[in-house]
Design a protein around this motif. Structure first.
Motif, PDB file in Angstrom:
ATOM      1  N   VAL A  48       0.862  -1.181   0.000  1.00 28.06           N
ATOM      2  CA  VAL A  48       0.000   0.000   0.000  1.00 28.06           C
ATOM      3  C   VAL A  48       0.897   1.229   0.000  1.00 28.06           C
ATOM      4  N   THR A  49       0.507   2.265  -0.738  1.00 25.32           N
ATOM      5  CA  THR A  49       1.235   3.524  -0.678  1.00 25.32           C
ATOM      6  C   THR A  49       0.322   4.615  -0.150  1.00 25.32           C
ATOM      7  N   LEU A  50       0.893   5.502   0.664  1.00 29.61           N
ATOM      8  CA  LEU A  50       0.214   6.694   1.150  1.00 29.61           C
ATOM      9  C   LEU A  50       0.955   7.892   0.580  1.00 29.61           C
ATOM     10  N   ASN A  51       0.285   8.621  -0.300  1.00 35.09           N
ATOM     11  CA  ASN A  51       0.924   9.742  -1.009  1.00 35.09           C
ATOM     12  C   ASN A  51       2.229   9.303  -1.672  1.00 35.09           C
ATOM     13  N   GLY A  52       2.217   8.080  -2.199  1.00 34.93           N
ATOM     14  CA  GLY A  52       3.369   7.577  -2.936  1.00 34.93           C
ATOM     15  C   GLY A  52       4.423   6.885  -2.110  1.00 34.93           C
ATOM     16  N   THR A  53       4.281   6.901  -0.777  1.00 36.30           N
ATOM     17  CA  THR A  53       5.261   6.256   0.099  1.00 36.30           C
ATOM     18  C   THR A  53       4.756   4.871   0.503  1.00 36.30           C
ATOM     19  N   ALA A  54       5.579   3.853   0.275  1.00 40.90           N
ATOM     20  CA  ALA A  54       5.158   2.475   0.528  1.00 40.90           C
ATOM     21  C   ALA A  54       4.969   2.209   2.013  1.00 40.90           C
ATOM     22  N   ARG A  55       3.935   1.458   2.302  1.00 39.58           N
ATOM     23  CA  ARG A  55       3.661   0.978   3.652  1.00 39.58           C
ATOM     24  C   ARG A  55       3.477  -0.537   3.604  1.00 39.58           C
TER      25      ARG A  55
ATOM     26  N   GLN B  81      -4.605  16.101   7.726  1.00 38.64           N
ATOM     27  CA  GLN B  81      -4.050  15.986   6.382  1.00 38.64           C
ATOM     28  C   GLN B  81      -4.845  14.940   5.602  1.00 38.64           C
ATOM     29  N   GLN B  82      -4.518  14.813   4.341  1.00 41.75           N
ATOM     30  CA  GLN B  82      -5.194  13.819   3.512  1.00 41.75           C
ATOM     31  C   GLN B  82      -4.170  12.938   2.825  1.00 41.75           C
ATOM     32  N   PHE B  83      -4.411  11.639   2.863  1.00 43.20           N
ATOM     33  CA  PHE B  83      -3.548  10.673   2.196  1.00 43.20           C
ATOM     34  C   PHE B  83      -4.271  10.089   0.982  1.00 43.20           C
ATOM     35  N   VAL B  84      -3.547  10.008  -0.118  1.00 44.04           N
ATOM     36  CA  VAL B  84      -4.036   9.271  -1.285  1.00 44.04           C
ATOM     37  C   VAL B  84      -3.525   7.842  -1.140  1.00 44.04           C
ATOM     38  N   VAL B  85      -4.457   6.899  -1.029  1.00 48.29           N
ATOM     39  CA  VAL B  85      -4.105   5.502  -0.799  1.00 48.29           C
ATOM     40  C   VAL B  85      -4.175   4.738  -2.115  1.00 48.29           C
ATOM     41  N   ALA B  86      -3.130   3.964  -2.393  1.00 52.08           N
ATOM     42  CA  ALA B  86      -3.114   3.128  -3.602  1.00 52.08           C
ATOM     43  C   ALA B  86      -2.556   1.756  -3.245  1.00 52.08           C
ATOM     44  N   VAL B  87      -2.922   0.758  -4.049  1.00 56.71           N
ATOM     45  CA  VAL B  87      -2.390  -0.597  -3.901  1.00 56.71           C
ATOM     46  C   VAL B  87      -1.451  -0.864  -5.068  1.00 56.71           C
ATOM     47  N   VAL B  88      -0.290  -1.454  -4.768  1.00 62.78           N
ATOM     48  CA  VAL B  88       0.714  -1.738  -5.788  1.00 62.78           C
ATOM     49  C   VAL B  88       1.020  -3.235  -5.793  1.00 62.78           C
ATOM     50  N   ASN B  89       0.894  -3.858  -6.962  1.00 61.30           N
ATOM     51  CA  ASN B  89       1.358  -5.229  -7.166  1.00 61.30           C
ATOM     52  C   ASN B  89       2.694  -5.170  -7.880  1.00 61.30           C
ATOM     53  N   PRO B  90       3.705  -5.884  -7.386  1.00 62.51           N
ATOM     54  CA  PRO B  90       5.043  -5.779  -7.970  1.00 62.51           C
ATOM     55  C   PRO B  90       5.165  -6.508  -9.304  1.00 62.51           C
ATOM     56  N   ALA B  91       6.262  -6.247 -10.007  1.00 60.36           N
ATOM     57  CA  ALA B  91       6.593  -6.985 -11.226  1.00 60.36           C
ATOM     58  C   ALA B  91       6.999  -8.415 -10.849  1.00 60.36           C
ATOM     59  N   PRO B  92       6.929  -9.368 -11.785  1.00 57.09           N
ATOM     60  CA  PRO B  92       6.520  -9.176 -13.185  1.00 57.09           C
ATOM     61  C   PRO B  92       5.026  -8.913 -13.292  1.00 57.09           C
TER      62      PRO B  92
ATOM     63  N   ALA C 232      -0.448  -0.481 -10.358  1.00 58.30           N
ATOM     64  CA  ALA C 232      -1.007   0.244  -9.218  1.00 58.30           C
ATOM     65  C   ALA C 232      -2.448   0.624  -9.510  1.00 58.30           C
ATOM     66  N   ALA C 233      -3.222   0.747  -8.439  1.00 51.96           N
ATOM     67  CA  ALA C 233      -4.616   1.177  -8.560  1.00 51.96           C
ATOM     68  C   ALA C 233      -4.985   1.990  -7.328  1.00 51.96           C
ATOM     69  N   ALA C 234      -5.713   3.057  -7.556  1.00 52.97           N
ATOM     70  CA  ALA C 234      -6.150   3.912  -6.452  1.00 52.97           C
ATOM     71  C   ALA C 234      -7.184   3.186  -5.604  1.00 52.97           C
ATOM     72  N   ALA C 235      -7.108   3.421  -4.302  1.00 51.13           N
ATOM     73  CA  ALA C 235      -8.087   2.831  -3.387  1.00 51.13           C
ATOM     74  C   ALA C 235      -8.962   3.896  -2.747  1.00 51.13           C
ATOM     75  N   GLY C 236      -8.522   5.163  -2.798  1.00 52.32           N
ATOM     76  CA  GLY C 236      -9.336   6.233  -2.229  1.00 52.32           C
ATOM     77  C   GLY C 236      -8.513   7.199  -1.416  1.00 52.32           C
ATOM     78  N   ASN C 237      -9.176   8.205  -0.884  1.00 49.87           N
ATOM     79  CA  ASN C 237      -8.530   9.210  -0.040  1.00 49.87           C
ATOM     80  C   ASN C 237      -8.857   8.950   1.420  1.00 49.87           C
ATOM     81  N   LEU C 238      -7.855   9.073   2.249  1.00 50.46           N
ATOM     82  CA  LEU C 238      -8.008   8.893   3.691  1.00 50.46           C
ATOM     83  C   LEU C 238      -7.748  10.234   4.365  1.00 50.46           C
ATOM     84  N   SER C 239      -8.752  10.744   5.061  1.00 50.45           N
ATOM     85  CA  SER C 239      -8.637  12.063   5.679  1.00 50.45           C
ATOM     86  C   SER C 239      -8.328  11.932   7.169  1.00 50.45           C
ATOM     87  N   ILE C 240      -7.298  12.662   7.602  1.00 50.91           N
ATOM     88  CA  ILE C 240      -7.004  12.776   9.028  1.00 50.91           C
ATOM     89  C   ILE C 240      -7.584  14.115   9.484  1.00 50.91           C
ATOM     90  N   LEU C 241      -8.572  14.063  10.349  1.00 57.01           N
ATOM     91  CA  LEU C 241      -9.289  15.261  10.778  1.00 57.01           C
ATOM     92  C   LEU C 241      -8.815  15.697  12.157  1.00 57.01           C
TER      93      LEU C 241
END
Length: 198
Positions: free
Chosen positions: A137-144, A167-178, A182-191
């Motif tokens: 999973v990536t949050l604003n492009g940073t892998a978690r 703040q707001q995080f853009v959450v995406a899922v990444v499957n590695p090669a081969p 990547a696909a967006a999963a949604g926005n996560l808001s920290i209120l």
């Protein structure tokens, strides 16, 4: 009358010319690969990485083979050979089928909002499709680090540092090669939490 002579008819040596498809996806359900070549007989068996697989003879130039769940459980390369039994017969040179990670399907996240004063770690669930055991999973492009639950669900944790400010995080899922992607999963808001009155 002459003396009878026994004539032995040998099986030919099989030759693989092509396989189709040449790429399968991780998690594919009972995929069938069509093997084309010469010298196939009704008793021809297609081996995958040296082990027999269910094979369907179509003609002297075509055999179908059904891959198992184990064959497509992880990304890699499969080696396919055609084997004809004795008398005669033999084993063909190998052809390969790549097993690639799929592109993850667009998903959703829960919860979508978290307060800055939330007790950590906060577990976030990502729901989608085509997830694999090494999806991240990536949050604003940073892998978690993500925990694989199933091909449709992952979880990851928010840390105390994530909750220091609104703040707001853009959450995406990444499957590695081969393969993969990547696909967006949604926005996560920290209120910002409302201070508790004294």
């Amino acid at each position: 009358s002459g003396t009878p002579v026994n004539l032995q008819v040998n099986n030919p040596a099989p030759v693989i010319s092509t396989v189709a498809p040449t790429v399968e996806s991780v998690g594919a359900v009972s995929p069938v690969v069509t093997v084309t070549g010469t010298g196939f007989v009704p008793t021809t068996v297609i081996q995958v990485n040296g082990s027999n697989r269910t094979s369907t003879f179509t003609s002297a130039t075509q055999v179908g083979v059904t891959l198992t769940a184990a064959d497509v459980s992880t990304a890699g390369t499969l080696s396919l050979t055609a084997v004809n039994p004795a008398p005669g017969g033999g084993t063909s040179t190998a052809a390969t089928v790549a097993v690639n990670n799929p592109v993850p399907g667009v998903g959703s996240i829960s919860p979508r909002t978290v307060l800055t004063n939330a007790t950590t770690p906060v577990v976030v669930t990502v729901t989608g499709s085509n997830y694999v055991p090494n999806s991240s999973v990536t949050l604003n492009g940073t892998a978690r680090a993500a925990t694989f639950v199933s091909s449709t669900q992952l979880t990851f944790q928010l840390t105390a540092a994530d909750l220091t400010t609104a703040q707001q995080f853009v959450v995406a899922v990444v499957n590695p090669a081969p393969g993969g992607g990547a696909a967006a999963a949604g926005n996560l808001s920290i209120l910002q939490a409302t201070p508790t009155p004294v």
